[in-house]
Structure formats: structure tokens, C-alpha cells
Design an enzyme around this catalytic site. Structure first.
Site, PDB file in Angstrom:
ATOM      1  N   GLU A  85     -70.282  21.517 -97.660  1.00  0.00           N
ATOM      2  CA  GLU A  85     -69.405  21.439 -98.854  1.00  0.00           C
ATOM      3  C   GLU A  85     -69.090  20.246 -99.260  1.00  0.00           C
ATOM      4  O   GLU A  85     -68.783  19.999-100.694  1.00  0.00           O
ATOM      5  CB  GLU A  85     -68.313  22.439 -98.803  1.00  0.00           C
ATOM      6  CG  GLU A  85     -67.313  22.515-100.173  1.00  0.00           C
ATOM      7  CD  GLU A  85     -66.410  23.584-100.200  1.00  0.00           C
ATOM      8  OE1 GLU A  85     -65.981  24.106 -99.385  1.00  0.00           O
ATOM      9  OE2 GLU A  85     -65.915  23.872-101.450  1.00  0.00           O
ATOM     10  N   ASP A 101     -69.024  25.293 -94.350  1.00  0.00           N
ATOM     11  CA  ASP A 101     -68.058  25.257 -95.126  1.00  0.00           C
ATOM     12  C   ASP A 101     -66.825  25.106 -94.334  1.00  0.00           C
ATOM     13  O   ASP A 101     -66.279  25.817 -93.639  1.00  0.00           O
ATOM     14  CB  ASP A 101     -67.685  26.638 -96.023  1.00  0.00           C
ATOM     15  CG  ASP A 101     -66.802  26.315 -97.131  1.00  0.00           C
ATOM     16  OD1 ASP A 101     -66.693  27.247 -98.006  1.00  0.00           O
ATOM     17  OD2 ASP A 101     -65.743  25.489 -96.939  1.00  0.00           O
ATOM     18  N   ILE A 103     -63.614  23.972 -94.463  1.00  0.00           N
ATOM     19  CA  ILE A 103     -62.577  25.044 -94.922  1.00  0.00           C
ATOM     20  C   ILE A 103     -62.614  25.864 -96.248  1.00  0.00           C
ATOM     21  O   ILE A 103     -62.931  25.335 -97.168  1.00  0.00           O
ATOM     22  CB  ILE A 103     -61.101  24.176 -94.963  1.00  0.00           C
ATOM     23  CG1 ILE A 103     -60.765  23.319 -93.674  1.00  0.00           C
ATOM     24  CG2 ILE A 103     -60.044  25.119 -95.440  1.00  0.00           C
ATOM     25  CD1 ILE A 103     -59.612  22.414 -94.128  1.00  0.00           C
ATOM     26  N   ASP A 104     -63.138  27.234 -95.787  1.00  0.00           N
ATOM     27  CA  ASP A 104     -63.280  27.883 -96.811  1.00  0.00           C
ATOM     28  C   ASP A 104     -61.801  28.655 -97.258  1.00  0.00           C
ATOM     29  O   ASP A 104     -61.221  29.094 -96.555  1.00  0.00           O
ATOM     30  CB  ASP A 104     -64.510  29.166 -96.598  1.00  0.00           C
ATOM     31  CG  ASP A 104     -64.465  30.099 -97.808  1.00  0.00           C
ATOM     32  OD1 ASP A 104     -64.967  29.145 -98.869  1.00  0.00           O
ATOM     33  OD2 ASP A 104     -64.559  31.067 -97.841  1.00  0.00           O
ATOM     34  N   THR A 106     -59.744  26.866 -99.524  1.00  0.00           N
ATOM     35  CA  THR A 106     -58.890  25.366 -99.463  1.00  0.00           C
ATOM     36  C   THR A 106     -57.548  25.423-100.007  1.00  0.00           C
ATOM     37  O   THR A 106     -56.503  24.790 -99.549  1.00  0.00           O
ATOM     38  CB  THR A 106     -59.620  24.292 -99.874  1.00  0.00           C
ATOM     39  OG1 THR A 106     -60.841  24.020 -99.001  1.00  0.00           O
ATOM     40  CG2 THR A 106     -58.925  23.055 -99.799  1.00  0.00           C
ATOM     41  N   ASP A 228     -70.333  28.745 -99.082  1.00  0.00           N
ATOM     42  CA  ASP A 228     -69.348  29.917 -99.138  1.00  0.00           C
ATOM     43  C   ASP A 228     -69.647  31.098 -98.284  1.00  0.00           C
ATOM     44  O   ASP A 228     -68.807  31.981 -97.700  1.00  0.00           O
ATOM     45  CB  ASP A 228     -69.067  30.227-100.406  1.00  0.00           C
ATOM     46  CG  ASP A 228     -68.046  29.129-101.306  1.00  0.00           C
ATOM     47  OD1 ASP A 228     -67.310  28.544-100.659  1.00  0.00           O
ATOM     48  OD2 ASP A 228     -68.377  29.084-102.505  1.00  0.00           O
TER      49      ASP A 228
HETATM   50  C1  LIP Z   1     -63.201  29.504-102.525  1.00  0.00           C
HETATM   51  C2  LIP Z   1     -64.120  30.887-102.102  1.00  0.00           C
HETATM   52  C3  LIP Z   1     -63.398  32.121-102.981  1.00  0.00           C
HETATM   53  C4  LIP Z   1     -63.475  31.501-104.454  1.00  0.00           C
HETATM   54  C5  LIP Z   1     -62.564  30.641-104.670  1.00  0.00           C
HETATM   55  C6  LIP Z   1     -63.067  29.290-103.797  1.00  0.00           C
HETATM   56  P1  LIP Z   1     -63.512  27.337-101.488  1.00  0.00           P
HETATM   57  O1  LIP Z   1     -64.237  28.654-101.863  1.00  0.00           O
HETATM   58  O2  LIP Z   1     -64.245  31.054-100.827  1.00  0.00           O
HETATM   59  O3  LIP Z   1     -64.358  33.311-102.611  1.00  0.00           O
HETATM   60  O4  LIP Z   1     -62.898  32.643-105.191  1.00  0.00           O
HETATM   61  O5  LIP Z   1     -62.553  30.131-106.079  1.00  0.00           O
HETATM   62  O6  LIP Z   1     -64.360  28.930-104.560  1.00  0.00           O
HETATM   63  O7  LIP Z   1     -63.392  26.169-102.700  1.00  0.00           O
HETATM   64  O8  LIP Z   1     -61.929  27.444-101.073  1.00  0.00           O
HETATM   65  O9  LIP Z   1     -64.249  26.654-100.325  1.00  0.00           O
END
Ligand code: LIP
Length: 274
Positions: A85, A101, A103-104, A106, A228
Site C-alpha cells: 500500500e 497492507d 496497517i489496514d 489507518t 485491503d
Molecule cells: C481502509 C479499508 C476500509 C475502508 C476505509 C479504508 P486503509 O483501508 O480497510 O475497509 O472502508 O475507507 O480504505 O486506507 O485504512 O488501509
């Protein structure tokens, strides 16, 4: 790493080894991220750079966690492709591709909310074959390998046995662009009266793992990125959940549904009518 089977597919031993590698990488990313989170007191101390919008952020710990994972993959499997990412884009020559990813979720990470995760998956050709999603605030490691089921902290997990859509707990999420958010919210308004309730946890990887262990009955979201969804979708599918796009075709990050088998068809009908 053991060679693939003669027909070029990954053998059972190789799949197990790759799943273990995904877990090690995800946990290593989690340790870096958690240490950063604990050092900071408020949200503002972690705020980093913005990306696709003023609310799409990356902290120094997103970048450090990705660097850690990518460095190990380059050491252990130098010919593999890597997509991360935070900008990693190694082309690779081996036929294996890693999706990171670091940190998913964030936004949750910055606000010290618990639903954030470290997601690592590996594909052979176009097939995702091993994955891990680590949720540091809960110390929960979700993992899967193709044909070998899904686990939570080493114990086999399965999607829920819910069969009544009106009793289904549904997770979803929203993109960073205001125009997309409006479209997503308008669809939710039309869906919310047909299900038990809705949760917006904030991490697609966590959402997909919640379906895999029955803490959600359904998850859906539009416009995710490959990193993601890569790990969580395999974990959900290996848990027995049904993963598709909104039409019932194979799941893809741009249009993701993961649902308990007993409510998947009814949910697709509700989606298509919304
Ligand atoms: C997030 C996704 C989540 C989505 C957020 C964001 P990030 O990824 O995991 O499902 O709703 O808007 O995209 O940006 O935190 O890696």
C-alpha cells in the site's frame, strides 16, 4: 521454500510454509505498529502524510511496517513480486506475488480505535494461496492456506450458520472520496431495514476476518484496493463464507461481498435491489 508440485501448483507443504511466513510477516508488522501506537498519546502525534484525500493518511509506522515486511520477503524470496500500500511495486519473475497492507484501518490506528490490522497474502499466478491478518489490539492472528481452512490463533474457524437475512449483522465501509461516500451511504439507507444491524469497523481485512469467524454474517464494500482485500478474502473463503462481487461473479477488491452461506443469495438480491 519447497518447490511447487510438478504441475506448477503449490503443494500442501509449500502452502503450510507460506501460511507460516505470512503469519510471521504480519506479526512483525504488528509489533512495529503497536510500538508506535503505544509511544504516542493522542491522535495528532501519529498523523502522517495524506494520499488520495485529506482523510486518507499514512503514518511513519505504515511505512516502517511495510519496509520491514518487504525487506524480509526480498531476503527470503528475492524473485517474488511485491505490491504494498505504501508504494512497493517489485515486478518479480517467480510467478508468486505478495500483497502487503502494513496497517489496514489507518484512521483507527491514528485515533487509537481497536479495529486495525496488518495484512499479508501471497498469490501463485492469479490464485491467492496463503494469507494472514494480525489484529494487534486483540492479539488475534487470522490465517489461511488454499484448501487448508482458516484459523484464529491456530484454532479452526467457520462462517456463521445464519439463514435469515433480517437477523444478519452486516459490515461495510466507505471510500475516501466524498462522491463515493454519498453513493455508498445511499445504498446503505436502502439496505439497513432488511438486516439485523450494520457495523462500520474501519478495516476491510478485519471485516473479512469477522465474517470468517462468525462475528459478522455479511461484509460488503466497493472500491477496495488489492492489498485491503487480498488476505481477508482468502481467510473468509477458507472459513466457508461465500465471496463474490455484487452479481455473484468471483470477488474482486472493487466490489466485495463475503457472506455466511445461508444468507449470501438473499443478500445479493437485496444489494441488487438497492
Ligand atoms: C481502509 C479499508 C476500509 C475502508 C476505509 C479504508 P486503509 O483501508 O480497510 O475497509 O472502508 O475507507 O480504505 O486506507 O485504512 O488501509
Amino acid at each position: 521454500m519447497p518447490p511447487a508440485d510438478n504441475d506448477g501448483t503449490a503443494g500442501a507443504d509449500e502452502l503450510s510454509a507460506l501460511r507460516a511466513m505470512c503469519e510471521t510477516l504480519a506479526r512483525g508488522a504488528g509489533e512495529i505498529a503497536l510500538a508506535g501506537r503505544r509511544e504516542a498519546i493522542g491522535a495528532t502525534e501519529l498523523a502522517g502524510t495524506t494520499k488520495s484525500s485529506t482523510t486518507d493518511i499514512a503514518t511513519e509506522f505504515d511505512e516502517a511496517a511495510e519496509a520491514h515486511v518487504v525487506g524480509l520477503i526480498r531476503d527470503l524470496r528475492p524473485d517474488d513480486a511485491i505490491i504494498g500500500e505504501e508504494g512497493t511495486a517489485d515486478p518479480g519473475t517467480s510467478g508468486y506475488s505478495w500483497y502487503i497492507d502494513p496497517i489496514d484501518g489507518t484512521t483507527n490506528y491514528v485515533y487509537d480505535q481497536p479495529a486495525w490490522s496488518n495484512s499479508v497474502a501471497v498469490a501463485h499466478g492469479d490464485e491467492m494461496i496463503a494469507a494472514a491478518v494480525y489484529v494487534p489490539p486483540l492479539d488475534e492472528m487470522f490465517a489461511a492456506a488454499a484448501g487448508q481452512g482458516a484459523t484464529l490463533n491456530g484454532r479452526t474457524i467457520s462462517a456463521s450458520d445464519e439463514t435469515d437475512l433480517s437477523l444478519a449483522l452486516v459490515g461495510t465501509g466507505f471510500g475516501y472520496q466524498p462522491s463515493i461516500r454519498r453513493e455508498q451511504a445511499e445504498r446503505l439507507v436502502r439496505l439497513i431495514t432488511q438486516v439485523r444491524d450494520v457495523r462500520r469497523l474501519g478495516s476491510a481485512a478485519v471485516d473479512l476476518c469477522m465474517v470468517a469467524c462468525g462475528r459478522l454474517d455479511v461484509y460488503y464494500e466497493l472500491y477496495l484496493n488489492s492489498w485491503d482485500a487480498a488476505a481477508g478474502e482468502l481467510i473468509a473463503r477458507e472459513s466457508g463464507a461465500v465471496t463474490t462481487d455484487f452479481t455473484g461473479a468471483p470477488a474482486r477488491p472493487e466490489e466485495m461481498v463475503a457472506a455466511a452461506p445461508g444468507v449470501h443469495a438473499a443478500f445479493l438480491e437485496a444489494l441488487q435491489a438497492s
